[in-house]
Design a protein around this motif. Sequence first.
Motif, PDB file in Angstrom:
ATOM      1  N   VAL A 238      16.506 -14.470-101.508  1.00 36.64           N
ATOM      2  CA  VAL A 238      15.216 -15.050-101.892  1.00 36.64           C
ATOM      3  C   VAL A 238      15.036 -14.805-103.385  1.00 36.64           C
ATOM      4  O   VAL A 238      15.324 -13.716-103.889  1.00 36.64           O
ATOM      5  CB  VAL A 238      14.050 -14.418-101.097  1.00 36.64           C
ATOM      6  N   TYR A 239      14.596 -15.851-104.093  1.00 38.87           N
ATOM      7  CA  TYR A 239      14.339 -15.745-105.533  1.00 38.87           C
ATOM      8  C   TYR A 239      12.821 -15.703-105.695  1.00 38.87           C
ATOM      9  O   TYR A 239      12.141 -16.688-105.430  1.00 38.87           O
ATOM     10  CB  TYR A 239      14.921 -16.953-106.257  1.00 38.87           C
ATOM     11  N   LEU A 240      12.309 -14.517-106.082  1.00 39.49           N
ATOM     12  CA  LEU A 240      10.858 -14.338-106.175  1.00 39.49           C
ATOM     13  C   LEU A 240      10.475 -14.278-107.654  1.00 39.49           C
ATOM     14  O   LEU A 240      11.152 -13.616-108.435  1.00 39.49           O
ATOM     15  CB  LEU A 240      10.483 -13.019-105.476  1.00 39.49           C
ATOM     16  N   PHE A 241       9.408 -14.988-108.033  1.00 40.19           N
ATOM     17  CA  PHE A 241       9.016 -15.028-109.442  1.00 40.19           C
ATOM     18  C   PHE A 241       7.805 -14.132-109.669  1.00 40.19           C
ATOM     19  O   PHE A 241       6.785 -14.293-108.998  1.00 40.19           O
ATOM     20  CB  PHE A 241       8.714 -16.473-109.854  1.00 40.19           C
ATOM     21  N   ILE A 242       7.939 -13.184-110.602  1.00 40.76           N
ATOM     22  CA  ILE A 242       6.823 -12.258-110.855  1.00 40.76           C
ATOM     23  C   ILE A 242       6.394 -12.398-112.321  1.00 40.76           C
ATOM     24  O   ILE A 242       7.195 -12.831-113.157  1.00 40.76           O
ATOM     25  CB  ILE A 242       7.195 -10.787-110.542  1.00 40.76           C
ATOM     26  N   PRO A 243       5.144 -12.025-112.663  1.00 34.85           N
ATOM     27  CA  PRO A 243       4.722 -12.121-114.060  1.00 34.85           C
ATOM     28  C   PRO A 243       5.637 -11.267-114.945  1.00 34.85           C
ATOM     29  O   PRO A 243       5.989 -10.148-114.586  1.00 34.85           O
ATOM     30  CB  PRO A 243       3.295 -11.536-114.051  1.00 34.85           C
ATOM     31  N   THR A 244       6.037 -11.838-116.101  1.00 33.39           N
ATOM     32  CA  THR A 244       6.956 -11.125-116.999  1.00 33.39           C
ATOM     33  C   THR A 244       6.424  -9.734-117.349  1.00 33.39           C
ATOM     34  O   THR A 244       7.169  -8.763-117.403  1.00 33.39           O
ATOM     35  CB  THR A 244       7.185 -11.954-118.281  1.00 33.39           C
ATOM     36  N   GLN A 245       5.096  -9.629-117.535  1.00 37.31           N
ATOM     37  CA  GLN A 245       4.561  -8.324-117.965  1.00 37.31           C
ATOM     38  C   GLN A 245       4.620  -7.284-116.839  1.00 37.31           C
ATOM     39  O   GLN A 245       4.402  -6.099-117.063  1.00 37.31           O
ATOM     40  CB  GLN A 245       3.138  -8.439-118.535  1.00 37.31           C
ATOM     41  N   ALA A 246       4.956  -7.712-115.610  1.00 34.71           N
ATOM     42  CA  ALA A 246       5.029  -6.756-114.494  1.00 34.71           C
ATOM     43  C   ALA A 246       6.443  -6.202-114.310  1.00 34.71           C
ATOM     44  O   ALA A 246       6.665  -5.308-113.503  1.00 34.71           O
ATOM     45  CB  ALA A 246       4.580  -7.437-113.200  1.00 34.71           C
ATOM     46  N   VAL A 247       7.404  -6.738-115.080  1.00 34.30           N
ATOM     47  CA  VAL A 247       8.808  -6.344-114.871  1.00 34.30           C
ATOM     48  C   VAL A 247       9.001  -4.839-115.080  1.00 34.30           C
ATOM     49  O   VAL A 247       9.635  -4.160-114.270  1.00 34.30           O
ATOM     50  CB  VAL A 247       9.748  -7.173-115.784  1.00 34.30           C
ATOM     51  N   GLY A 248       8.406  -4.299-116.157  1.00 35.30           N
ATOM     52  CA  GLY A 248       8.567  -2.866-116.450  1.00 35.30           C
ATOM     53  C   GLY A 248       8.050  -1.996-115.316  1.00 35.30           C
ATOM     54  O   GLY A 248       8.698  -1.025-114.902  1.00 35.30           O
ATOM     55  N   ALA A 249       6.885  -2.374-114.771  1.00 30.98           N
ATOM     56  CA  ALA A 249       6.290  -1.581-113.680  1.00 30.98           C
ATOM     57  C   ALA A 249       7.168  -1.637-112.433  1.00 30.98           C
ATOM     58  O   ALA A 249       7.306  -0.644-111.711  1.00 30.98           O
ATOM     59  CB  ALA A 249       4.891  -2.113-113.358  1.00 30.98           C
ATOM     60  N   LEU A 250       7.766  -2.807-112.186  1.00 28.72           N
ATOM     61  CA  LEU A 250       8.620  -2.946-110.997  1.00 28.72           C
ATOM     62  C   LEU A 250       9.892  -2.113-111.152  1.00 28.72           C
ATOM     63  O   LEU A 250      10.351  -1.485-110.206  1.00 28.72           O
ATOM     64  CB  LEU A 250       8.963  -4.424-110.758  1.00 28.72           C
ATOM     65  N   ILE A 251      10.443  -2.102-112.359  1.00 34.32           N
ATOM     66  CA  ILE A 251      11.676  -1.337-112.585  1.00 34.32           C
ATOM     67  C   ILE A 251      11.366   0.166-112.563  1.00 34.32           C
ATOM     68  O   ILE A 251      12.087   0.941-111.957  1.00 34.32           O
ATOM     69  CB  ILE A 251      12.331  -1.744-113.931  1.00 34.32           C
ATOM     70  N   LYS A 303       2.614  -3.966-104.994  1.00 36.29           N
ATOM     71  CA  LYS A 303       2.693  -3.287-106.299  1.00 36.29           C
ATOM     72  C   LYS A 303       1.927  -4.092-107.354  1.00 36.29           C
ATOM     73  O   LYS A 303       1.194  -3.536-108.172  1.00 36.29           O
ATOM     74  CB  LYS A 303       4.178  -3.149-106.682  1.00 36.29           C
ATOM     75  N   LEU A 304       2.113  -5.415-107.341  1.00 38.25           N
ATOM     76  CA  LEU A 304       1.455  -6.253-108.353  1.00 38.25           C
ATOM     77  C   LEU A 304      -0.061  -6.177-108.209  1.00 38.25           C
ATOM     78  O   LEU A 304      -0.792  -6.185-109.182  1.00 38.25           O
ATOM     79  CB  LEU A 304       1.915  -7.713-108.220  1.00 38.25           C
ATOM     80  N   LYS A 305      -0.514  -6.087-106.950  1.00 36.04           N
ATOM     81  CA  LYS A 305      -1.962  -6.015-106.732  1.00 36.04           C
ATOM     82  C   LYS A 305      -2.486  -4.642-107.176  1.00 36.04           C
ATOM     83  O   LYS A 305      -3.475  -4.539-107.892  1.00 36.04           O
ATOM     84  CB  LYS A 305      -2.292  -6.283-105.264  1.00 36.04           C
ATOM     85  N   GLU A 306      -1.775  -3.604-106.741  1.00 36.87           N
ATOM     86  CA  GLU A 306      -2.204  -2.232-107.073  1.00 36.87           C
ATOM     87  C   GLU A 306      -2.251  -1.989-108.570  1.00 36.87           C
ATOM     88  O   GLU A 306      -3.130  -1.320-109.085  1.00 36.87           O
ATOM     89  CB  GLU A 306      -1.217  -1.219-106.483  1.00 36.87           C
ATOM     90  N   ASP A 307      -1.248  -2.543-109.272  1.00 31.74           N
ATOM     91  CA  ASP A 307      -1.183  -2.308-110.713  1.00 31.74           C
ATOM     92  C   ASP A 307      -2.023  -3.311-111.490  1.00 31.74           C
ATOM     93  O   ASP A 307      -1.878  -3.442-112.703  1.00 31.74           O
ATOM     94  CB  ASP A 307       0.276  -2.347-111.199  1.00 31.74           C
ATOM     95  N   ASN A 308      -2.861  -4.044-110.767  1.00 27.13           N
ATOM     96  CA  ASN A 308      -3.819  -4.964-111.398  1.00 27.13           C
ATOM     97  C   ASN A 308      -3.190  -6.046-112.270  1.00 27.13           C
ATOM     98  O   ASN A 308      -3.732  -6.412-113.301  1.00 27.13           O
ATOM     99  CB  ASN A 308      -4.851  -4.190-112.245  1.00 27.13           C
ATOM    100  N   PHE A 309      -2.024  -6.552-111.854  1.00 27.81           N
ATOM    101  CA  PHE A 309      -1.485  -7.709-112.563  1.00 27.81           C
ATOM    102  C   PHE A 309      -2.212  -8.974-112.102  1.00 27.81           C
ATOM    103  O   PHE A 309      -2.006 -10.050-112.634  1.00 27.81           O
ATOM    104  CB  PHE A 309       0.033  -7.830-112.345  1.00 27.81           C
ATOM    105  N   PHE A 310      -3.003  -8.821-111.040  1.00 25.93           N
ATOM    106  CA  PHE A 310      -3.812  -9.934-110.550  1.00 25.93           C
ATOM    107  C   PHE A 310      -5.254  -9.475-110.489  1.00 25.93           C
ATOM    108  O   PHE A 310      -5.522  -8.293-110.290  1.00 25.93           O
ATOM    109  CB  PHE A 310      -3.330 -10.365-109.149  1.00 25.93           C
ATOM    110  N   ASN A 311      -6.148 -10.397-110.604  1.00 29.71           N
ATOM    111  CA  ASN A 311      -7.573 -10.114-110.487  1.00 29.71           C
ATOM    112  C   ASN A 311      -7.823  -9.476-109.118  1.00 29.71           C
ATOM    113  O   ASN A 311      -7.317  -9.965-108.111  1.00 29.71           O
ATOM    114  CB  ASN A 311      -8.280 -11.474-110.624  1.00 29.71           C
ATOM    115  N   ALA A 312      -8.586  -8.402-109.085  1.00 28.28           N
ATOM    116  CA  ALA A 312      -8.796  -7.657-107.830  1.00 28.28           C
ATOM    117  C   ALA A 312      -9.352  -8.547-106.717  1.00 28.28           C
ATOM    118  O   ALA A 312      -9.140  -8.288-105.540  1.00 28.28           O
ATOM    119  CB  ALA A 312      -9.746  -6.499-108.084  1.00 28.28           C
TER     120      ALA A 312
END
Length: 409
Positions: A238-251, A303-312
């Motif tokens: 599966v190829y999942l697309f995440i916001p570029t600014q979230a890459v560091g947090a994911l790694i 993770k993206l939700k918890e780290d607030n990469f999206f509006n709560a």
Amino acid sequence: SADSTHPGAMGGRQGSHELPLRLLVPTQFVGAIIGKEGLTIKNITKQTQSKVDIHRKENMGASEKAITIHSTPDGCSHACKMILEVMEKEAADTKTADEVPLKILAHNSLVGRLIGKEGRNLKKMEQDTGTKITISPLQDLTLYNQERTIMIRGGVEECCNAEVEIMKKLREAYENDVAALNLQASLIPGLNLSALGISSGLPVLSPAGAPHRGSSHHAAYNPFLVRPLPAPPPQEVVYLFIPTQAVGALIGKKGQHIKELARYAGASIKIAPSDNPDAPERMVIITGLPEAQFKAQGRIFGKLKEDNFFNAKEEVKLEAHIKVPAAAAGRVIGKGGKTVNELQNLTSAEVIVPRDQTPDENDEVFVKIIGHFFASQTAQRKIREIIQQVKHQEQKSQHGAATASQHTK
């Protein structure tokens, strides 16, 4: 392993679907709660018709131990009150503490609904019960420990009234999730939820460290099983697309988070190099069995939700691509787009089969799926199911053609 007391006369209504009450108590009070030759705890289980597990062998050296109470809601509250009274008495006798707060453990996925919008539910509970309620921060969670600590300060009566209100909210949220997951299970054929660790509860990590899995006391979450699959399905990509600014947090630091995530999910997770550093999204390539996909994608969405990469207030929606044999793409679309429309209605994900794609070297094309986690998962499963049907039909027709040619010889 838990030290399980005898189950008393267990409340009749109580089944595995009841959310157990989980308490966190100071280790120094465990002896008093058990009592001489186990008499105190036997008395509690008998009077409250509950089964009480004291997990004292876990987290050696930890300052607190978990206790799990299985019973009806009334039985849980009654047992909770008796345990709190024992601790208060012990604290007074030994002069070890001025007050003993009541600490309840709850799965993180339920806590948001307990708190309510802008903390309204929690404020109302504090006012109604005359207590002070605080909840441990999200940062304390790990991949292995998904429980938050709800600390209630006040007198025994007040704390017990707050427990009733808190557990009412948690049970309601839990029952809604179980219903939603049961529905998902019926919508997602072939997803073996027991293999996701969903049936046995998420593993819990003690403050002391090592995860302990599989014992019955975990905030036994999503308690239903789906029949296991007859044969292991092939690895999926599966190829999942995440916001570029979230890459560091994911790694994570030195790649720790992504490694831990891959290990937890049993999947390979790679972040594709970017041709364009200004691109708003980066592609994450996840390879693994359906269960590994479910776990890995679920954690990434979370993770993206918890780290607030999206509006709560928004549900996290991501785009995922999966490859399908070019021959099956038409079947995913269906006559006049019928199948793809049904898929979108059923899953509430957007499903797009871009036209005019040149099949790759494996004669495959992309299908795009955009939606929140469960919508995306359901759509992925449904599309994989269509691919299986197409393959199955091809095999049958090839087999039929071979048999026919033998007959004509």
